[in-house]
Design a protein around this motif. Sequence first.
Motif: not given
Length: 365
Positions: A134-135, A138, A140, A225, A293, A326
Amino acid sequence: MISKDDLYIILEIDREASLNDIKRAFRKLARRYHPDINPGDRHAEERFKRITEAYEILSDPLKREFYDVNGFYSNGVLEPSQKDKTWGFSFQGFNFSQNSESDFSDIFSFARRSEPREPQRGQDLEYAISISFEESVKGRRARFNIVRMDACGICGGSGQEPGSRERSCGDCGGTGKIIRTKGHLQFTVTCGDCGGSGRRIKACGTCDGGGLTSRAEMVEIDLPPGVATASRLRIPGKGNAGRLRGPAGDLYVVVRVEEHPFFKRIGDNIHCAIPLTVTEAALGTKIQIPTIDGLAIVRIPPGTQNGQQLRMRGRGAPSLLNPGLRGDQYVEVKVVVPRVADERSKQILRELAKLNPGDPRSNLW
Ligand SMILES: [Zn+2]
Ligand SMILES: [Zn+2]
């Protein structure tokens, strides 16, 4: 500094070598490739460095274990508490009391003294960081502790004991050169004591004259990301400080993304598999599918086959190369065949077969 070549091959030992085997191999090779024995031979010098680096890692049980598991070792990857030592090109940790060959200590003292007294760029460092799936999609902000060599706080990086005075080198009479005689030959070599500068300083007691001391430091970096396993991000100037106020090296942060139980990333695309019942696959349906998402509704067309891939455009990972774009998400269909036990279900299936007499193997031969 990352070890690209196999450290066991560099030391000419096998992977089961004991600590004593490692020490013995290192002593043997260090004597053969030491710069003093091969003056001016860049190849030998490079080899000597690699031997020393390999020895540093394999003679330390923690670093060796890390290397065996990961295939590389770089400064800073272990927890600060485990590496509160001097890093880089040094002989720390070698126990001379176990060393019966007295000539080895000469190698040691020479290596110390022959360090050049001119500014040098600091070593680059590498630090491995693990983040969740997930990181990685997204992005971080990551904060972590590294241990790096920094200018000595006592001498300010000069290597000279504060308050002491520089004097002319006694060994070479201030010329920086020493004349050696071998048989009838006479040749001039750089003075090892002063590194050719002709001057001697009283070494700073804190950094032993190197001008550097190791220090733990907190660094921060924004992982954008879309970072993936093996993404390598640079933090300029956060490698080791340079010797004698040379420029600092850089810190490279190497990302490792933990595996996700459902998503698998290939390039910028995300792959997953979703089970469907025979009825759903045959008649078509709408199902919910997890994406990065959140849940998305996907229409399964009638007659969907096992193994078929459905593409969800733009639902993949953010692209590092093409910001703003993406990848796609690919959903592989896994049709789950019911295990029927009761007579009624079997009856229905037989009727179904009668109504649909096609032979799926008709094209095979
Ligand atoms: Zn110092
Ligand atoms: Zn000298």
